[in-house]
Design a protein around this motif. Structure first.
Motif, mmCIF file in Angstrom:
data_model
loop_
_atom_site.group_PDB
_atom_site.id
_atom_site.type_symbol
_atom_site.label_atom_id
_atom_site.label_comp_id
_atom_site.label_asym_id
_atom_site.label_seq_id
_atom_site.Cartn_x
_atom_site.Cartn_y
_atom_site.Cartn_z
ATOM 1 N N VAL A 106 53.366 60.238 64.365
ATOM 2 C CA VAL A 106 53.811 61.318 63.719
ATOM 3 C C VAL A 106 55.158 61.487 63.882
ATOM 4 C CG1 VAL A 106 51.698 62.829 64.209
ATOM 5 C CG2 VAL A 106 53.594 63.011 65.722
ATOM 6 N N SER A 107 55.804 60.084 64.213
ATOM 7 C CA SER A 107 57.261 60.100 64.498
ATOM 8 C C SER A 107 57.495 58.595 64.220
ATOM 9 C CB SER A 107 57.781 60.547 65.729
ATOM 10 O OG SER A 107 57.507 59.935 66.869
ATOM 11 N N LYS A 108 58.904 58.239 63.929
ATOM 12 C CA LYS A 108 59.017 56.850 63.720
ATOM 13 C C LYS A 108 58.927 56.094 65.158
ATOM 14 C CE LYS A 108 62.073 57.565 59.990
ATOM 15 N NZ LYS A 108 63.419 58.199 59.578
ATOM 16 N N GLY A 109 59.319 56.823 66.412
ATOM 17 C CA GLY A 109 59.207 56.165 67.494
ATOM 18 C C GLY A 109 57.799 55.710 67.882
ATOM 19 N N GLN A 110 56.939 56.845 67.386
ATOM 20 C CA GLN A 110 55.538 56.498 67.618
ATOM 21 C C GLN A 110 55.003 55.439 66.789
ATOM 22 O OE1 GLN A 110 52.705 60.046 67.448
ATOM 23 N NE2 GLN A 110 53.457 61.063 69.192
ATOM 24 N N LEU A 111 55.324 55.221 65.589
ATOM 25 C CA LEU A 111 55.091 54.264 64.567
ATOM 26 C C LEU A 111 55.305 52.965 65.341
ATOM 27 C CD1 LEU A 111 53.622 54.093 62.034
ATOM 28 C CD2 LEU A 111 55.874 53.763 61.068
ATOM 29 N N ARG A 112 56.760 52.729 66.166
ATOM 30 C CA ARG A 112 57.261 51.656 66.393
ATOM 31 C C ARG A 112 56.113 51.248 67.704
ATOM 32 N NH1 ARG A 112 62.262 53.709 65.289
ATOM 33 N NH2 ARG A 112 62.455 54.735 67.509
ATOM 34 N N HIS A 113 55.734 52.270 68.502
ATOM 35 C CA HIS A 113 54.947 52.025 69.541
ATOM 36 C C HIS A 113 53.478 51.732 69.152
ATOM 37 C CE1 HIS A 113 53.418 54.355 73.424
ATOM 38 N NE2 HIS A 113 53.036 53.226 73.617
ATOM 39 N N ALA A 114 53.016 52.391 68.088
ATOM 40 C CA ALA A 114 51.849 51.747 67.517
ATOM 41 C C ALA A 114 51.650 50.339 66.989
ATOM 42 C CB ALA A 114 51.416 52.642 66.321
ATOM 43 N N ARG A 115 52.904 49.666 66.637
ATOM 44 C CA ARG A 115 52.909 48.469 66.201
ATOM 45 C C ARG A 115 53.119 47.512 67.447
ATOM 46 N NH1 ARG A 115 55.190 45.956 61.423
ATOM 47 N NH2 ARG A 115 56.418 47.710 60.807
ATOM 48 N N ARG A 116 53.754 48.067 68.651
ATOM 49 C CA ARG A 116 53.663 47.235 69.786
ATOM 50 C C ARG A 116 52.145 47.320 70.593
ATOM 51 N NH1 ARG A 116 58.439 50.191 70.472
ATOM 52 N NH2 ARG A 116 57.634 51.446 72.130
ATOM 53 N N ASN A 117 51.539 48.493 70.363
ATOM 54 C CA ASN A 117 50.107 48.221 70.942
ATOM 55 C C ASN A 117 49.261 47.597 70.059
ATOM 56 O OD1 ASN A 117 50.691 50.204 72.849
ATOM 57 N ND2 ASN A 117 49.874 52.220 71.794
ATOM 58 N N ALA A 118 49.345 47.547 68.891
ATOM 59 C CA ALA A 118 48.417 46.820 68.001
ATOM 60 C C ALA A 118 48.518 45.271 68.485
ATOM 61 C CB ALA A 118 48.660 46.897 66.293
ATOM 62 N N LYS A 119 49.913 44.876 68.761
ATOM 63 C CA LYS A 119 50.072 43.542 69.126
ATOM 64 C C LYS A 119 49.398 43.032 70.444
ATOM 65 C CE LYS A 119 54.408 40.429 69.335
ATOM 66 N NZ LYS A 119 54.549 40.182 70.685
ATOM 67 N N VAL A 120 49.714 44.191 71.130
ATOM 68 C CA VAL A 120 49.089 43.816 72.586
ATOM 69 C C VAL A 120 47.602 44.011 72.743
ATOM 70 C CG1 VAL A 120 48.716 45.177 74.878
ATOM 71 C CG2 VAL A 120 51.152 45.160 74.076
ATOM 72 N N MET A 121 47.076 44.628 71.992
ATOM 73 C CA MET A 121 45.465 44.712 71.705
ATOM 74 C C MET A 121 44.959 43.308 71.398
ATOM 75 S SD MET A 121 44.347 48.637 71.551
ATOM 76 C CE MET A 121 42.664 48.166 71.630
ATOM 77 N N ALA A 122 45.749 43.156 69.950
ATOM 78 C CA ALA A 122 45.340 41.923 69.477
ATOM 79 C C ALA A 122 45.375 40.697 70.455
ATOM 80 C CB ALA A 122 46.233 41.517 68.029
ATOM 81 N N GLU A 123 46.780 40.643 71.061
ATOM 82 C CA GLU A 123 46.811 39.448 71.989
ATOM 83 C C GLU A 123 45.597 39.297 73.275
ATOM 84 O OE1 GLU A 123 51.332 38.817 71.353
ATOM 85 O OE2 GLU A 123 51.004 39.873 73.173
ATOM 86 N N ALA A 124 45.165 40.663 73.226
ATOM 87 C CA ALA A 124 44.179 40.557 74.509
ATOM 88 C C ALA A 124 42.791 40.425 73.648
ATOM 89 C CB ALA A 124 44.507 42.063 74.964
ATOM 90 N N GLY A 125 42.603 40.039 72.625
ATOM 91 C CA GLY A 125 41.340 39.839 71.954
ATOM 92 C C GLY A 125 40.649 41.006 71.383
ATOM 93 N N SER A 126 41.470 42.023 71.163
ATOM 94 C CA SER A 126 40.980 43.242 70.673
ATOM 95 C C SER A 126 40.919 43.492 69.268
ATOM 96 C CB SER A 126 41.073 44.357 71.369
ATOM 97 O OG SER A 126 40.473 45.582 70.902
ATOM 98 N N SER A 127 40.061 43.844 68.550
ATOM 99 C CA SER A 127 39.965 44.126 67.276
ATOM 100 C C SER A 127 40.878 45.554 66.738
ATOM 101 C CB SER A 127 38.916 44.305 66.295
ATOM 102 O OG SER A 127 37.716 44.554 67.228
ATOM 103 N N ALA A 128 42.043 45.103 66.520
ATOM 104 C CA ALA A 128 43.104 46.033 66.316
ATOM 105 C C ALA A 128 44.177 45.674 65.427
ATOM 106 C CB ALA A 128 43.895 46.804 67.567
#
Ligand SMILES: Cc1cc2nc3c(=O)[nH]c(=O)nc-3n(C[C@H](O)[C@H](O)[C@H](O)COP(=O)(O)OP(=O)(O)OC[C@H]3O[C@@H](n4cnc5c(N)ncnc54)[C@H](O)[C@@H]3O)c2cc1C
Length: 432
Positions: free
Chosen positions: A128-150
């Motif tokens: 709901v904020s630009k900061g959270q959006l950047r955070h979501a992008r980083r989370n997606a990267k971490v989860m994808a690198e950990a083999g999770s479907s995100a």
């Protein structure tokens, strides 16, 4: 808005099994009949084990029937933080465990033919904020690198309501009616031949060396092994590891039904269930009955014995305030009712299972994200108690006999997190 004691999802079970009176013997006794305990007892019965299940209220009464109904591969702690704190292999094992738990819960719905409105919708950790959006992008990267479907999603193509900028979409899971699910799992558990005793709280559990003795209000159960699946209530039993679970009361609100066109008008075309990226989440989902259920924000700690209770008025009001801010296009939609339940937070914020003593195993797969995980861990523990080697997914959360640090979760800490979230909302309002 009505503040209710029971869950708003379904009526309590029609027929209630009688409490235990007198002394009985069995092979394994499972204490706590939520999704975790029912799933464990079911598996034991399927394996031909003589199993007794003790439940203080009715089967499914706890968090299992009260939750927001997300079947998710999320783990309570933030993916980016986990990526910094844990080794890559450990993170990969945890997300594999969590994703397998989602598939396990989906299979359970199909296997037992449970009619609970499951929709495989893919949950979005929404910004709901630009900061959270950047955070979501980083989370997606971490989860994808950990083999999770995100995957990271952004802009109108994400089909999220106005004001939600995008987020991280989990590739598995969805939503259901947890009250209906709990009733279905209860029926399957009883049909499988589990000897279930409702309104039978375990008062004391003793490992006698050659077995386990469980004292209840009006009886005694003697068993070879015991399994504690008591979630937030675990500290009520002295045999449970110290500091295993901090009880946290969590509330939900349900609106009146809303015409589907109005959800399209505000841009929620995907109908994706959402969880925000605040320190203490906000969740918003559409139900099959056309209402929106939303929750969390302000949570409160408690002490065992935990009371059955309703949400506090100020907490429910704060949730409604949040709903009004996030959904200005639905300003006239009325909240109907609010309920809540106890979650058990482990001191690491990670799901755990282990040994309380030679003959007593425990699990705490909750942390507010354990609907699927509690069931999966119960199933794996049932096999383990029957002598199976430690399954890789159980190994991912296995705590053995290790002690727990005292938890950092406290009333003042949770209040401070809520204040920080509101400050970040105000900042976002200025900068978005
Ligand atoms: C409001 C809310 C929203 C949530 N939303 C989600 C969500 O959307 N997605 C998600 O994955 N998770 C969610 N959760 C968490 C999820 O519901 C839990 O992780 C999960 O249901 C835990 O299952 P369980 O079987 O371990 O515990 P519970 O369902 O709490 O079951 C424990 C049972 O043990 C019984 N018991 C306790 N002590 C004793 C005793 N001494 N003797 C006998 N019986 C005893 C209790 O009565 C209870 O029925 C939410 C929780 C809440 C409260």
């Amino acid at each position: 808005m009505q503040l209710i004691h029971e869950t708003g999802w379904a009526e309590p079970p029609a027929a209630i099994d009688p409490p235990l009176t007198g002394d009985i013997d069995c092979d394994v006794v499972v204490i706590g009949g939520g999704g975790g305990g029912m799933s464990a007892a079911l598996r034991l019965a399927e394996n031909g084990v003589d199993v007794v299940l003790l439940e203080a209220q009715t089967l499914g009464w706890g968090a299992t029937s009260r939750n927001a109904g997300y079947i998710t591969n999320s783990i309570a702690a933030d993916p980016e933080l986990l990526g910094k704190l844990l080794k890559h292999d450990r993170l990969r094992d945890l997300y594999r465990y969590a994703e397998n738990a989602v598939h396990f819960a989906e299979d359970a719905i199909a296997r037992h033919g449970i009619d609970c409105g499951y929709q495989r919708a893919g949950i979005v950790m929404a910004a709901v904020s630009k900061g959270q959006l950047r955070h979501a992008r980083r989370n997606a990267k971490v989860m994808a690198e950990a083999g999770s479907s995100a995957e990271f999603v952004e802009g109108p193509a994400a089909g999220l309501p106005e004001g939600f900028l995008g987020g991280m979409r989990e590739g598995v899971g969805g939503t259901l009616n947890p009250g209906e699910f709990a009733l279905g799992l209860r029926a399957a558990t009883i049909a499988a031949g589990v000897r279930a005793y409702e309104h039978t709280p375990a008062r004391d559990v003793t490992d006698t060396g050659d077995g386990v003795t469980v004292e209840t209000t009006d009886g005694t159960v003697r068993a070879r092994k015991a399994l504690l699946t008591t979630n937030a209530h675990s500290a009520g039993l002295s045999i449970a590891p110290k500091n295993l679970a901090t009880p946290v009361w969590t509330s939900l609100v349900e609106t009146e039904p809303i015409a589907p066109e109005r959800l399209d008008e505000i841009g929620w075309t995907s109908r994706a269930p959402m969880v925000t990226l605040h320190m203490i989440i906000e969740s918003y989902r559409v139900t099959p009955r056309g209402t929106i259920v939303f929750g969390t924000r302000r949570v409160q700690t408690g002490r065992n014995p935990l009371p059955g209770r309703t949400p506090a008025q100020n907490v429910a009001d704060d949730l409604v305030r949040g709903f009004r801010e996030r959904f200005p296009g639905l300003h006239d939609v009325k909240p109907q009712r609010a309920w809540g339940g106890w979650i058990g937070m482990s001191s690491t914020w990670l799901p755990v299972a282990g040994e309380a003593s030679d003959n007593v195993l425990y699990s705490l797969a909750c942390n507010g994200h354990g609907f699927a995980q509690a069931q999966y861990v119960g199933h794996l523990l049932a096999d383990r108690i029957g002598g199976a080697p430690l399954h890789d997914d159980l190994a991912a959360i296995w705590h053995g006999r290790k002690r727990f640090w005292p938890s950092l979760v406290s009333g003042p800490a949770l209040y401070a997190a809520w204040l920080a979230d509101r400050a970040s909302d105000r900042l976002a309002a200025l900068t978005n």
